[in-house]
Design a protein around this motif. Structure first.
Motif, PDB file in Angstrom:
ATOM      1  N   TRP A 182       2.229   1.778  -3.496  1.00  0.00           N
ATOM      2  CA  TRP A 182       1.214   2.348  -4.391  1.00  0.00           C
ATOM      3  C   TRP A 182       0.958   3.816  -4.070  1.00  0.00           C
ATOM      4  O   TRP A 182       0.719   4.623  -4.966  1.00  0.00           O
ATOM      5  CB  TRP A 182      -0.081   1.553  -4.279  1.00  0.00           C
ATOM      6  CG  TRP A 182      -0.001   0.166  -4.849  1.00  0.00           C
ATOM      7  CD1 TRP A 182       0.931  -0.319  -5.723  1.00  0.00           C
ATOM      8  CD2 TRP A 182      -0.893  -0.917  -4.575  1.00  0.00           C
ATOM      9  NE1 TRP A 182       0.680  -1.635  -6.010  1.00  0.00           N
ATOM     10  CE2 TRP A 182      -0.442  -2.036  -5.330  1.00  0.00           C
ATOM     11  CE3 TRP A 182      -2.020  -1.071  -3.773  1.00  0.00           C
ATOM     12  CZ2 TRP A 182      -1.091  -3.273  -5.294  1.00  0.00           C
ATOM     13  CZ3 TRP A 182      -2.676  -2.298  -3.746  1.00  0.00           C
ATOM     14  CH2 TRP A 182      -2.209  -3.383  -4.499  1.00  0.00           C
ATOM     15  N   ARG A 183       1.042   4.160  -2.784  1.00  0.00           N
ATOM     16  CA  ARG A 183       0.825   5.553  -2.393  1.00  0.00           C
ATOM     17  C   ARG A 183       1.927   6.444  -2.966  1.00  0.00           C
ATOM     18  O   ARG A 183       1.656   7.529  -3.485  1.00  0.00           O
ATOM     19  CB  ARG A 183       0.746   5.658  -0.873  1.00  0.00           C
ATOM     20  CG  ARG A 183       0.372   7.044  -0.355  1.00  0.00           C
ATOM     21  CD  ARG A 183       0.106   7.041   1.137  1.00  0.00           C
ATOM     22  NE  ARG A 183      -1.174   6.425   1.453  1.00  0.00           N
ATOM     23  CZ  ARG A 183      -1.335   5.280   2.098  1.00  0.00           C
ATOM     24  NH1 ARG A 183      -0.265   4.581   2.489  1.00  0.00           N
ATOM     25  NH2 ARG A 183      -2.536   4.781   2.356  1.00  0.00           N
ATOM     26  N   ASN A 205      -4.822  -2.145   4.362  1.00  0.00           N
ATOM     27  CA  ASN A 205      -4.042  -3.384   4.297  1.00  0.00           C
ATOM     28  C   ASN A 205      -4.895  -4.634   4.114  1.00  0.00           C
ATOM     29  O   ASN A 205      -4.487  -5.578   3.441  1.00  0.00           O
ATOM     30  CB  ASN A 205      -3.197  -3.553   5.570  1.00  0.00           C
ATOM     31  CG  ASN A 205      -2.249  -2.406   5.805  1.00  0.00           C
ATOM     32  OD1 ASN A 205      -1.881  -1.701   4.866  1.00  0.00           O
ATOM     33  ND2 ASN A 205      -1.847  -2.195   7.050  1.00  0.00           N
ATOM     34  N   HIS A 233      -2.164   4.492  -5.669  1.00  0.00           N
ATOM     35  CA  HIS A 233      -3.166   4.429  -4.604  1.00  0.00           C
ATOM     36  C   HIS A 233      -4.344   5.352  -4.892  1.00  0.00           C
ATOM     37  O   HIS A 233      -5.513   4.935  -4.837  1.00  0.00           O
ATOM     38  CB  HIS A 233      -2.535   4.788  -3.257  1.00  0.00           C
ATOM     39  CG  HIS A 233      -3.516   4.858  -2.127  1.00  0.00           C
ATOM     40  ND1 HIS A 233      -4.344   5.939  -1.919  1.00  0.00           N
ATOM     41  CD2 HIS A 233      -3.805   3.983  -1.128  1.00  0.00           C
ATOM     42  CE1 HIS A 233      -5.101   5.725  -0.873  1.00  0.00           C
ATOM     43  NE2 HIS A 233      -4.787   4.541  -0.370  1.00  0.00           N
ATOM     44  N   ASP A 234      -4.085   6.620  -5.192  1.00  0.00           N
ATOM     45  CA  ASP A 234      -5.170   7.581  -5.371  1.00  0.00           C
ATOM     46  C   ASP A 234      -6.024   7.245  -6.585  1.00  0.00           C
ATOM     47  O   ASP A 234      -7.254   7.394  -6.551  1.00  0.00           O
ATOM     48  CB  ASP A 234      -4.606   9.001  -5.499  1.00  0.00           C
ATOM     49  CG  ASP A 234      -4.013   9.507  -4.189  1.00  0.00           C
ATOM     50  OD1 ASP A 234      -4.217   8.828  -3.155  1.00  0.00           O
ATOM     51  OD2 ASP A 234      -3.355  10.561  -4.200  1.00  0.00           O
ATOM     52  N   VAL A 273      -3.604  -1.933 -10.239  1.00  0.00           N
ATOM     53  CA  VAL A 273      -2.776  -2.591  -9.220  1.00  0.00           C
ATOM     54  C   VAL A 273      -2.143  -3.880  -9.741  1.00  0.00           C
ATOM     55  O   VAL A 273      -1.502  -4.615  -8.983  1.00  0.00           O
ATOM     56  CB  VAL A 273      -3.580  -2.866  -7.928  1.00  0.00           C
ATOM     57  CG1 VAL A 273      -4.125  -1.566  -7.357  1.00  0.00           C
ATOM     58  CG2 VAL A 273      -4.708  -3.863  -8.157  1.00  0.00           C
ATOM     59  N   ALA A 277      -8.089   4.185  -5.599  1.00  0.00           N
ATOM     60  CA  ALA A 277      -9.134   4.552  -4.645  1.00  0.00           C
ATOM     61  C   ALA A 277     -10.330   5.168  -5.358  1.00  0.00           C
ATOM     62  O   ALA A 277     -11.493   4.896  -5.020  1.00  0.00           O
ATOM     63  CB  ALA A 277      -8.576   5.502  -3.590  1.00  0.00           C
ATOM     64  N   VAL A 282      -6.280  -5.456  -2.150  1.00  0.00           N
ATOM     65  CA  VAL A 282      -4.878  -5.267  -1.748  1.00  0.00           C
ATOM     66  C   VAL A 282      -4.235  -6.631  -1.488  1.00  0.00           C
ATOM     67  O   VAL A 282      -3.097  -6.890  -1.901  1.00  0.00           O
ATOM     68  CB  VAL A 282      -4.796  -4.369  -0.503  1.00  0.00           C
ATOM     69  CG1 VAL A 282      -3.379  -4.335   0.056  1.00  0.00           C
ATOM     70  CG2 VAL A 282      -5.274  -2.953  -0.832  1.00  0.00           C
ATOM     71  N   ARG A 313     -10.882   4.482   0.261  1.00  0.00           N
ATOM     72  CA  ARG A 313      -9.446   4.410   0.447  1.00  0.00           C
ATOM     73  C   ARG A 313      -8.984   2.953   0.513  1.00  0.00           C
ATOM     74  O   ARG A 313      -9.765   2.067   0.872  1.00  0.00           O
ATOM     75  CB  ARG A 313      -9.036   5.141   1.740  1.00  0.00           C
ATOM     76  CG  ARG A 313      -9.522   6.580   1.800  1.00  0.00           C
ATOM     77  CD  ARG A 313      -8.860   7.366   2.927  1.00  0.00           C
ATOM     78  NE  ARG A 313      -8.958   6.785   4.235  1.00  0.00           N
ATOM     79  CZ  ARG A 313      -9.978   6.954   5.067  1.00  0.00           C
ATOM     80  NH1 ARG A 313     -11.051   7.659   4.691  1.00  0.00           N
ATOM     81  NH2 ARG A 313      -9.964   6.428   6.269  1.00  0.00           N
ATOM     82  N   LEU A 314      -7.730   2.726   0.186  1.00  0.00           N
ATOM     83  CA  LEU A 314      -7.177   1.381   0.266  1.00  0.00           C
ATOM     84  C   LEU A 314      -6.609   1.147   1.664  1.00  0.00           C
ATOM     85  O   LEU A 314      -5.979   2.028   2.240  1.00  0.00           O
ATOM     86  CB  LEU A 314      -6.062   1.192  -0.768  1.00  0.00           C
ATOM     87  CG  LEU A 314      -6.471   0.766  -2.189  1.00  0.00           C
ATOM     88  CD1 LEU A 314      -7.418   1.763  -2.806  1.00  0.00           C
ATOM     89  CD2 LEU A 314      -5.229   0.580  -3.052  1.00  0.00           C
ATOM     90  N   VAL A 316       0.843  -1.202   0.000  1.00  0.00           N
ATOM     91  CA  VAL A 316       0.000   0.000   0.000  1.00  0.00           C
ATOM     92  C   VAL A 316       0.875   1.247   0.000  1.00  0.00           C
ATOM     93  O   VAL A 316       0.595   2.217  -0.725  1.00  0.00           O
ATOM     94  CB  VAL A 316      -0.956  -0.002   1.214  1.00  0.00           C
ATOM     95  CG1 VAL A 316      -1.740   1.307   1.285  1.00  0.00           C
ATOM     96  CG2 VAL A 316      -1.931  -1.176   1.132  1.00  0.00           C
ATOM     97  N   ASP A 317       1.954   1.235   0.777  1.00  0.00           N
ATOM     98  CA  ASP A 317       2.887   2.382   0.786  1.00  0.00           C
ATOM     99  C   ASP A 317       3.512   2.577  -0.596  1.00  0.00           C
ATOM    100  O   ASP A 317       3.667   3.707  -1.067  1.00  0.00           O
ATOM    101  CB  ASP A 317       3.987   2.155   1.830  1.00  0.00           C
ATOM    102  CG  ASP A 317       3.486   2.315   3.253  1.00  0.00           C
ATOM    103  OD1 ASP A 317       2.417   2.937   3.439  1.00  0.00           O
ATOM    104  OD2 ASP A 317       4.166   1.821   4.167  1.00  0.00           O
TER     105      ASP A 317
END
Length: 507
Positions: A113-114, A132, A119-120, A199, A123, A137, A129-130, A110-111
């Motif tokens: 992708w952020r 864990n 991530h955004d 993803v 989402a 995910v 929001r994504l 997740v980090d």
């Protein structure tokens, strides 16, 4: 005469089965613990077949304890925790252990992708929001680190769908579970191809189950399931929904004036909306079985933190309480009540299972004069404040609801002391629904609707829910809690910063 229904609810810690009449009165309930497996750091898993065994035993027990003939059961339905992941092969057997939504193995993903911007975009594709434990995910993690499971898997399923599959052979899902899984376009109620592409899990699209109505009859109890549950072969089974929606329905949440709070394993705080929330993407959101959408903010910061304290610190007190004909919860409530008139500036941060910005759990402000009652009060209050943080985010933005009352469920709702703290701490009246197993009741309503015992789900909710108690907020107490909440928020933020700095020094 078919005059009752059964709801099964597989939650974070227990699998329950409850028998209800068509007015929603609980006739019997049975519970079985779910064993948590920890095969690696941050991993939380469950043996799916053991969960099914627990559910089957619980159903058999409610029939035996109630004395209800199996022929009286008009229908059965199932709720389960949202997100997490189950996989079945061509023989409908588990490919691997199920993954529970408290799992954090995918945090680094997740980090990643952020930081990359994925991530955004992802989402927006799923309108939430994504996190864990999201099914989407976890599929990303499996695709990278356990790639062989793709070819071994016939289908992705979710917790309640695995159990219903064991009852009937049907492994479809409903919009509420598909939404909270973080895998669909919530508004279109269809698997989001753009999310899968963003993803990097496009091959899993072919493994997604069919989506059908929560109150649809999907089949009958099979002969093998009848043998282990005590149900009659052919008893109708209704698809069911995720536990967040089931608890909200059983709390009588039908419009935007009501804020649904479940204080259990997770802090679950939900409001209803006519359209998906987009201005401030919520933690999770999905279509609501009654129509519209349910948006939720939450984290593992609720009553499970008290359970840890009781198990790890007050284990001996439980035996003493039992010898006096009480429960450990009775003792806690008494201790908290005795100290409510004393000044108490202890802050408890209920982050034992993960906190905001990696803030650590703990107690702050202890002095030698404090006693156990003061500490327990701080724990009760700290959990209320964690809910308040989630609620303030939930009620922000132009498309937020404006609730005027809280419907409170979960472990905290069984304590009048704690329910009053929620009213005072959040500044809204708290109404506690009658009955104990609200997740099971919520899907019992779906069962009653699906088999035609109620003309509509709205009628079932109206007929099968009632309020057991109401707590009004007290202005002076709300002012006190607002001031203490400000210190709680500032201190937890400062602790998170200090904790991250300490982690860097230790690395």
């Amino acid at each position: 005469m078919k005059d009752c229904v059964i709801g099964i609810d597989a939650g974070g810690t227990m699998t329950k089965a409850a028998l209800f009449d068509l007015a929603g009165r609980e006739l019997a309930c049975a519970r079985r613990p779910n064993e948590m497996l920890f095969p690696g750091p941050g991993f939380t898993e469950r043996d799916p077949d053991r969960m099914w065994k627990a559910a089957a035993e619980a159903v058999r027990e409610v029939l035996e304890v109630s004395g209800a003939a199996p022929g009286r059961v008009a229908g059965v339905s199932v709720a389960g925790y949202g997100s997490g992941l189950y996989l079945i092969d061509a023989d409908r057997n588990p490919v691997r252990n199920g993954i529970v939504s408290t799992d954090s193995r995918a945090a680094s993903l997740v980090d990643e992708w952020r930081h990359s911007g994925v991530h955004d975009q992802a989402a927006q594709a799923i309108q939430q929001r994504l996190f864990n434990g999201h099914s989407g995910v976890l599929l990303g993690w499996l695709h990278r680190f356990e790639p062989t499971v793709l070819d071994r898997s016939l289908s992705v399923v979710f917790c309640k769908d695995f159990l219903r599959g064991r009852l009937t052979g049907d492994y479809s899902t409903d919009p509420s579970d598909a939404g909270i899984a973080g895998l669909i376009d919530v508004e279109k109620v269809d698997w989001s191809r753009s999310f899968f592409e963003l993803v990097g899990i496009t091959p899993w699209l072919d493994k997604m189950p069919a989506i059908g109505p929560s109150d649809g009859v999907v089949g009958g109890v099979t002969a093998s399931a009848a043998a282990v549950t005590g149900l009659l072969e052919g008893t109708p089974v209704v698809r069911g929904c995720v536990d967040v929606s089931a608890a909200a329905m059983a709390s009588g949440v039908v419009d935007q004036s009501q804020l649904s709070i479940v204080a259990g394993t997770f802090s679950i705080n939900s409001t209803l909306h006519d359209a998906p929330r987009l201005s401030t993407l919520p933690f999770i959101q999905s279509p609501y079985p009654l129509g519209g959408y349910i948006a939720t903010e939450g984290a593992a910061t609720s009553a499970s933190n008290l359970e840890w304290f009781l198990r790890k610190v007050l284990d001996g007190e439980a035996a003493r309480a039992a010898s006096e004909g009480k429960t450990i919860y009775d003792v806690c409530n008494e201790l908290v009540e005795r100290g409510l008139d004393r000044a108490n500036d202890i802050l408890f941060f209920p982050f034992l299972f993960g906190g905001p910005s990696s803030a650590p759990a703990g107690l702050l402000g202890l002095r030698a004069a404090h006693d156990l009652g003061d500490v327990l009060r701080a724990i009760y209050e700290g959990i209320v404040y964690a809910h308040r943080q989630d609620v303030e985010r939930l009620l922000s933005g132009p498309d937020a609801a404006r609730p005027t009352v809280i419907r409170l469920a979960g472990g905290a709702s069984r304590s009048a002391i704690w329910a009053q703290l929620f009213a005072d701490g959040l500044g809204l009246p708290v109404e506690v629904p009658a009955g104990g197993e609200l997740g099971a009741l919520g899907v019992a309503m779906l069962a009653a609707t699906g088999v035609g015992a109620h003309a509509s789900l709205a009628e079932a909710v109206q007929s099968m829910t009632r309020i057991g108690a109401r707590f009004e907020p007290r202005a002076s107490n709300h002012d006190y809690h607002s001031e203490k909440f400000s210190r709680y928020s500032a201190a937890s933020s400062a602790l998170a910063d200090a904790w991250r700095s300490e982690s860097k020094l230790s690395a």
